[in-house]
Write an enzyme that holds these catalytic residues in place. Structure first.
Site, mmCIF file in Angstrom:
data_model
loop_
_atom_site.group_PDB
_atom_site.id
_atom_site.type_symbol
_atom_site.label_atom_id
_atom_site.label_comp_id
_atom_site.label_asym_id
_atom_site.label_seq_id
_atom_site.Cartn_x
_atom_site.Cartn_y
_atom_site.Cartn_z
ATOM 1 N N GLU A 191 -2.511 10.891 -11.308
ATOM 2 C CA GLU A 191 -2.385 10.828 -12.757
ATOM 3 C C GLU A 191 -3.320 9.754 -13.303
ATOM 4 O O GLU A 191 -3.319 8.616 -12.799
ATOM 5 C CB GLU A 191 -0.946 10.498 -13.152
ATOM 6 C CG GLU A 191 -0.713 10.437 -14.650
ATOM 7 C CD GLU A 191 0.719 10.069 -14.994
ATOM 8 O OE1 GLU A 191 1.167 10.433 -16.093
ATOM 9 O OE2 GLU A 191 1.403 9.404 -14.170
ATOM 10 N N HIS A 218 0.827 -1.205 0.000
ATOM 11 C CA HIS A 218 0.000 0.000 0.000
ATOM 12 C C HIS A 218 0.862 1.255 0.000
ATOM 13 O O HIS A 218 2.052 1.202 0.269
ATOM 14 C CB HIS A 218 -0.963 0.029 1.198
ATOM 15 C CG HIS A 218 -0.301 0.110 2.535
ATOM 16 N ND1 HIS A 218 -0.087 -0.991 3.323
ATOM 17 C CD2 HIS A 218 0.202 1.157 3.234
ATOM 18 C CE1 HIS A 218 0.512 -0.625 4.440
ATOM 19 N NE2 HIS A 218 0.707 0.689 4.409
ATOM 20 N N ARG A 230 -1.675 10.981 4.330
ATOM 21 C CA ARG A 230 -2.319 11.626 5.474
ATOM 22 C C ARG A 230 -3.394 12.558 4.936
ATOM 23 O O ARG A 230 -3.128 13.347 4.019
ATOM 24 C CB ARG A 230 -1.292 12.400 6.291
ATOM 25 C CG ARG A 230 -0.349 11.503 7.038
ATOM 26 C CD ARG A 230 0.637 12.311 7.904
ATOM 27 N NE ARG A 230 1.463 11.405 8.674
ATOM 28 C CZ ARG A 230 2.606 10.890 8.240
ATOM 29 N NH1 ARG A 230 3.068 11.210 7.045
ATOM 30 N NH2 ARG A 230 3.293 10.063 9.005
ATOM 31 N N HIS A 269 3.000 11.791 -7.499
ATOM 32 C CA HIS A 269 1.592 11.496 -7.776
ATOM 33 C C HIS A 269 1.343 9.996 -7.649
ATOM 34 O O HIS A 269 2.270 9.204 -7.586
ATOM 35 C CB HIS A 269 1.194 11.975 -9.179
ATOM 36 C CG HIS A 269 1.980 11.318 -10.273
ATOM 37 N ND1 HIS A 269 3.144 11.855 -10.783
ATOM 38 C CD2 HIS A 269 1.796 10.152 -10.949
ATOM 39 C CE1 HIS A 269 3.621 11.065 -11.722
ATOM 40 N NE2 HIS A 269 2.824 10.010 -11.842
ATOM 41 N N GLU A 316 -3.701 3.539 1.855
ATOM 42 C CA GLU A 316 -4.023 3.683 3.269
ATOM 43 C C GLU A 316 -4.209 5.174 3.524
ATOM 44 O O GLU A 316 -3.275 5.961 3.358
ATOM 45 C CB GLU A 316 -2.882 3.155 4.134
ATOM 46 C CG GLU A 316 -3.069 3.426 5.617
ATOM 47 C CD GLU A 316 -1.825 3.111 6.434
ATOM 48 O OE1 GLU A 316 -1.647 3.757 7.476
ATOM 49 O OE2 GLU A 316 -1.035 2.230 6.025
ATOM 50 N N ASN A 324 -5.274 11.691 11.292
ATOM 51 C CA ASN A 324 -4.883 12.028 12.661
ATOM 52 C C ASN A 324 -5.916 13.002 13.203
ATOM 53 O O ASN A 324 -6.081 14.099 12.657
ATOM 54 C CB ASN A 324 -3.471 12.630 12.675
ATOM 55 C CG ASN A 324 -2.444 11.595 12.273
ATOM 56 O OD1 ASN A 324 -2.263 10.597 12.954
ATOM 57 N ND2 ASN A 324 -1.783 11.804 11.147
#
Length: 127
Positions: free
Chosen positions: A122, A5, A9, A74, A56, A60
């Site tokens: 992209e 993965h 964030r 990208h 993922e 936070n």
């Protein structure tokens, strides 16, 4: 070995999941929360984690903004028809930051969109 993965964030988990699922057609595969350390992880993708690379999304709880920096490039996704995909993305309120067309100096057809946090994605025309 395989790539499992890529983690991004995000500042608003619901908005990010809506973008990746409703606009780019991914599925939310699983989610976990850690109350002690105040974060939520959501895994999204086009297929199950056992055989596909996924994203993922890390939220936070106490952070509402990130500086993307200048090292990030990208994420690339292959589409059957990037022209139609861009029209669909615009119709859904998405941000197409580079209209579809050939890459400079080449023949591969690409486009770029941005997610709610400004990450570049992209779109590459399937050959």
């Amino acid at each position: 070995m395989r790539l499992l993965h890529t983690m991004l964030r995000v500042s608003n988990l619901d908005k990010s999941i809506a973008f990746y699922t409703q606009i780019l057609g991914m599925k939310e595969l699983r989610r976990s929360e850690n109350a002690q350390y105040r974060y939520t992880l959501a895994f999204i993708g086009y297929g199950e984690e056992q055989s596909n690379t996924v994203l993922e999304l890390t939220y936070n709880w106490d952070t509402d903004h990130y500086d993307l920096g200048n090292a990030y490039g990208h994420i690339a996704i292959e589409f059957d028809d990037i022209y139609q995909a861009c029209e669909d993305i615009k119709a859904a309120g998405g941000n197409v930051s580079r209209e579809p067309g050939p890459v400079k100096g080449g023949t591969t057809e690409i486009a770029f969109v941005k997610d709610p946090d400004g990450y570049a994605i992209e779109l590459i025309q399937k050959k």
